[in-house]
Write a protein that holds these residues in place. Structure first.
Motif, PDB file in Angstrom:
ATOM      1  N   GLU A 180       0.853  -1.178   0.000  1.00 16.89           N
ATOM      2  CA  GLU A 180       0.000   0.000   0.000  1.00 16.89           C
ATOM      3  C   GLU A 180       0.894   1.234   0.000  1.00 16.89           C
ATOM      4  O   GLU A 180       2.099   1.140   0.265  1.00 16.89           O
ATOM      5  N   PRO A 181       0.313   2.413  -0.270  1.00 18.70           N
ATOM      6  CA  PRO A 181       1.110   3.646  -0.225  1.00 18.70           C
ATOM      7  C   PRO A 181       1.559   3.960   1.201  1.00 18.70           C
ATOM      8  O   PRO A 181       0.980   3.474   2.176  1.00 18.70           O
ATOM      9  N   PRO A 182       2.592   4.791   1.356  1.00 22.26           N
ATOM     10  CA  PRO A 182       3.050   5.178   2.696  1.00 22.26           C
ATOM     11  C   PRO A 182       2.069   6.129   3.379  1.00 22.26           C
ATOM     12  O   PRO A 182       1.304   6.834   2.724  1.00 22.26           O
ATOM     13  N   HIS A 183       2.099   6.140   4.704  1.00 22.48           N
ATOM     14  CA  HIS A 183       1.272   7.025   5.521  1.00 22.48           C
ATOM     15  C   HIS A 183       2.190   7.998   6.264  1.00 22.48           C
ATOM     16  O   HIS A 183       3.195   7.590   6.840  1.00 22.48           O
ATOM     17  N   ARG A 184       1.807   9.263   6.265  1.00 22.12           N
ATOM     18  CA  ARG A 184       2.581  10.290   6.973  1.00 22.12           C
ATOM     19  C   ARG A 184       1.643  11.052   7.918  1.00 22.12           C
ATOM     20  O   ARG A 184       1.198  12.150   7.621  1.00 22.12           O
ATOM     21  N   PRO A 185       1.320  10.461   9.077  1.00 25.14           N
ATOM     22  CA  PRO A 185       0.373  11.100  10.001  1.00 25.14           C
ATOM     23  C   PRO A 185       0.957  12.348  10.647  1.00 25.14           C
ATOM     24  O   PRO A 185       2.174  12.574  10.654  1.00 25.14           O
ATOM     25  N   ALA A 186       0.075  13.143  11.221  1.00 26.66           N
ATOM     26  CA  ALA A 186       0.489  14.397  11.857  1.00 26.66           C
ATOM     27  C   ALA A 186       1.443  14.152  13.018  1.00 26.66           C
ATOM     28  O   ALA A 186       2.249  15.019  13.355  1.00 26.66           O
ATOM     29  N   GLY A 187       1.376  12.982  13.627  1.00 23.66           N
ATOM     30  CA  GLY A 187       2.256  12.669  14.750  1.00 23.66           C
ATOM     31  C   GLY A 187       3.722  12.630  14.386  1.00 23.66           C
ATOM     32  O   GLY A 187       4.584  12.585  15.263  1.00 23.66           O
ATOM     33  N   LEU A 188       4.026  12.652  13.081  1.00 21.51           N
ATOM     34  CA  LEU A 188       5.417  12.641  12.630  1.00 21.51           C
ATOM     35  C   LEU A 188       5.853  13.997  12.073  1.00 21.51           C
ATOM     36  O   LEU A 188       6.967  14.128  11.578  1.00 21.51           O
ATOM     37  N   SER A 189       5.007  14.998  12.175  1.00 20.36           N
ATOM     38  CA  SER A 189       5.275  16.271  11.509  1.00 20.36           C
ATOM     39  C   SER A 189       6.351  17.109  12.182  1.00 20.36           C
ATOM     40  O   SER A 189       6.938  17.986  11.551  1.00 20.36           O
ATOM     41  N   ASP A 190       6.641  16.835  13.466  1.00 20.37           N
ATOM     42  CA  ASP A 190       7.599  17.675  14.181  1.00 20.37           C
ATOM     43  C   ASP A 190       8.727  16.866  14.810  1.00 20.37           C
ATOM     44  O   ASP A 190       9.336  17.296  15.791  1.00 20.37           O
ATOM     45  N   VAL A 191       9.018  15.691  14.239  1.00 23.67           N
ATOM     46  CA  VAL A 191      10.081  14.858  14.810  1.00 23.67           C
ATOM     47  C   VAL A 191      11.441  15.466  14.497  1.00 23.67           C
ATOM     48  O   VAL A 191      11.624  16.150  13.491  1.00 23.67           O
ATOM     49  N   PRO A 216       9.770  15.309  20.480  1.00 27.03           N
ATOM     50  CA  PRO A 216       9.577  16.116  19.266  1.00 27.03           C
ATOM     51  C   PRO A 216       9.990  17.568  19.502  1.00 27.03           C
ATOM     52  O   PRO A 216      10.195  18.003  20.640  1.00 27.03           O
ATOM     53  N   GLU A 217      10.087  18.301  18.432  1.00 32.17           N
ATOM     54  CA  GLU A 217      10.489  19.699  18.513  1.00 32.17           C
ATOM     55  C   GLU A 217       9.562  20.489  19.435  1.00 32.17           C
ATOM     56  O   GLU A 217       8.343  20.431  19.318  1.00 32.17           O
ATOM     57  N   GLY A 218      10.147  21.172  20.418  1.00 37.76           N
ATOM     58  CA  GLY A 218       9.386  22.001  21.331  1.00 37.76           C
ATOM     59  C   GLY A 218       8.854  21.277  22.550  1.00 37.76           C
ATOM     60  O   GLY A 218       8.263  21.916  23.425  1.00 37.76           O
ATOM     61  N   TRP A 219       9.066  19.962  22.645  1.00 37.42           N
ATOM     62  CA  TRP A 219       8.582  19.203  23.794  1.00 37.42           C
ATOM     63  C   TRP A 219       9.603  19.243  24.933  1.00 37.42           C
ATOM     64  O   TRP A 219      10.792  19.482  24.704  1.00 37.42           O
ATOM     65  N   PRO A 220       9.151  18.992  26.189  1.00 40.56           N
ATOM     66  CA  PRO A 220      10.091  18.914  27.306  1.00 40.56           C
ATOM     67  C   PRO A 220      11.128  17.813  27.085  1.00 40.56           C
ATOM     68  O   PRO A 220      10.893  16.848  26.356  1.00 40.56           O
ATOM     69  N   ARG A 225       6.338  11.331  22.418  1.00 36.47           N
ATOM     70  CA  ARG A 225       4.966  11.106  21.966  1.00 36.47           C
ATOM     71  C   ARG A 225       4.716   9.649  21.599  1.00 36.47           C
ATOM     72  O   ARG A 225       5.507   9.021  20.897  1.00 36.47           O
ATOM     73  N   LEU A 226       3.598   9.117  22.088  1.00 35.60           N
ATOM     74  CA  LEU A 226       2.991   7.916  21.547  1.00 35.60           C
ATOM     75  C   LEU A 226       1.709   8.361  20.853  1.00 35.60           C
ATOM     76  O   LEU A 226       1.023   9.266  21.325  1.00 35.60           O
ATOM     77  N   PHE A 227       1.360   7.723  19.747  1.00 38.48           N
ATOM     78  CA  PHE A 227       0.150   8.137  19.032  1.00 38.48           C
ATOM     79  C   PHE A 227      -0.403   6.967  18.237  1.00 38.48           C
ATOM     80  O   PHE A 227       0.331   6.075  17.806  1.00 38.48           O
ATOM     81  N   SER A 228      -1.722   6.945  18.064  1.00 33.24           N
ATOM     82  CA  SER A 228      -2.332   5.934  17.221  1.00 33.24           C
ATOM     83  C   SER A 228      -2.028   6.283  15.773  1.00 33.24           C
ATOM     84  O   SER A 228      -2.095   7.448  15.368  1.00 33.24           O
ATOM     85  N   LEU A 229      -1.683   5.281  14.982  1.00 34.12           N
ATOM     86  CA  LEU A 229      -1.268   5.546  13.616  1.00 34.12           C
ATOM     87  C   LEU A 229      -2.406   6.060  12.746  1.00 34.12           C
ATOM     88  O   LEU A 229      -2.167   6.593  11.661  1.00 34.12           O
ATOM     89  N   ASP A 230      -3.650   5.922  13.226  1.00 34.14           N
ATOM     90  CA  ASP A 230      -4.768   6.504  12.482  1.00 34.14           C
ATOM     91  C   ASP A 230      -4.951   7.987  12.800  1.00 34.14           C
ATOM     92  O   ASP A 230      -5.840   8.650  12.254  1.00 34.14           O
ATOM     93  N   GLY A 231      -4.114   8.520  13.700  1.00 32.50           N
ATOM     94  CA  GLY A 231      -4.143   9.942  14.006  1.00 32.50           C
ATOM     95  C   GLY A 231      -5.216  10.371  14.984  1.00 32.50           C
ATOM     96  O   GLY A 231      -5.388  11.569  15.231  1.00 32.50           O
TER      97      GLY A 231
END
Length: 344
Positions: A180-191, A216-220, A225-231
């Protein structure tokens, strides 16, 4: 994630006295610690360690291993490399459940949907979990692979670089071809670069969960972050207090998570932690410690990055040798003996 170059140089210097078990192209049984030290982890029972060779007899390289997954229906182990290789193997256990041998089967380069081998910039496979691997149906396994990368818009200093991030997750067939095509969820936008998607686990009630290696950028500093891959959901995971603690793998444990953390501090300190984590409704994560392994206490460790369950409360973890002649690829079996009565 491989250790960064400055750290790697120091890491190699520290491991200089450590030699590979001869020049053998077969696995060698070894131990992470003396028997009395192995017995000092009441929540963990150890069931064998193998040191894998740098190359097999046919010249196939072994190294840079980032994660692994167990296919119970096929009795097969899958391992991914941060150079975009997929290895498949059989394991042998003794009657008492001790890991005794590793038999390599084949190695494939990871390929896109069009069948083309992934380019090096997009082949840094770091996280793996399997779907349909224990449903008593053979031939339907899917590999969910996470790729580390920079945030969107980060071209690594190349003004002509692609503004789209290589950080993503994607499903693959057992042959290493994307299904399938790759997924780029919002949870990866600031790594951060070289600190992105490092862990994936399938968790009952939540589906596929991803884990970011470093804040991630700006975090303590000690929160990632843990996140569900469905966002749909996100949690704040507290890293251990050790300097440079990083989340390197996670797996289902009693409906919660078993997490693996690595902390390397130059010039010589390496600490590996196994922790139990529960995801809370308010987005927090409740964490308790199962075992803390430190080279300063006598543990013979390496850069452990991968984790998979092999049935019940038994697991395997694997180390990334960074393709260094003085590091080792260790495959270790253990069982979690602490039963969590609060698990759902």
């Amino acid at each position: 994630m491989s250790l960064s170059s400055p750290r790697l140089a120091t890491f190699i210097a520290w491991l200089g006295p450590v030699l590979l078990a001869g020049c053998s192209a077969v696995p060698q049984r070894t131990a992470l610690a003396p028997i009395d030290l192995l017995a000092s982890t009441p929540n963990i029972d150890w069931c064998g360690t193998l040191a894998l060779p740098g190359k097999w007899q046919d010249g196939t390289p072994v190294g840079g291993l980032s994660d692994l997954g167990w296919d119970d229906d096929e009795a097969m182990l899958f391992l991914i490399s941060d150079r975009g290789w997929l290895h498949r193997a059989r394991l042998t256990f003794s009657g008492s459940g001790e890991l005794r041998d590793y038999e390599p089967l084949d190695t494939y380069p990871l390929r896109g949907e069009d069948g083309a081998i992934l380019e090096s910039a997009g082949s840094d496979a770091e996280a793996l979990t399997l779907e349909n691997a224990d449903d008593d149906i053979r031939g339907n396994t899917q590999l969910v692979i996470g790729f580390e990368g920079s945030a969107a818009g980060d071209t690594g200093g190349d003004a002509l670089g692609d503004a789209e991030s290589n950080a993503r997750w994607q499903r693959f067939l057992p042959s290493g071809i994307a299904s399938e095509p790759p997924h780029r969820p919002a949870g990866l936008s600031d790594v951060e670069s070289n600190g992105g998607l490092e862990a994936i686990a399938a968790l009952p009630g939540h589906g596929l969960i991803g884990g970011i290696e470093t804040p991630p950028e700006g975090w303590p500093e000690k929160l990632t972050r843990l996140f569900s891959l469905d966002g749909q959901h996100e949690w704040r995971y507290p890293l251990a207090d050790n300097a440079n603690s990083a989340l390197t793998a996670m797996e289902n444990l009693d409906g919660g998570l078993l997490t693996l953390e690595r902390a390397y501090t130059p010039p010589a300190s390496l600490v590996i932690r196994l922790r139990r984590a529960h995801l809370e409704a308010d987005g927090s994560v409740r964490v308790s410690e199962l075992a803390r392994l430190s080279n300063s206490d006598g543990w013979s460790l390496d850069n452990f990055e991968g984790l998979t369950g092999i049935g019940g409360h038994r697991y395997l973890m694997v180390s990334d040798d960074n393709f260094s002649l003085v590091q080792r690829t260790l495959l270790t079996c253990f069982a979690v003996t602490e039963v969590d009565d609060r698990a759902p």
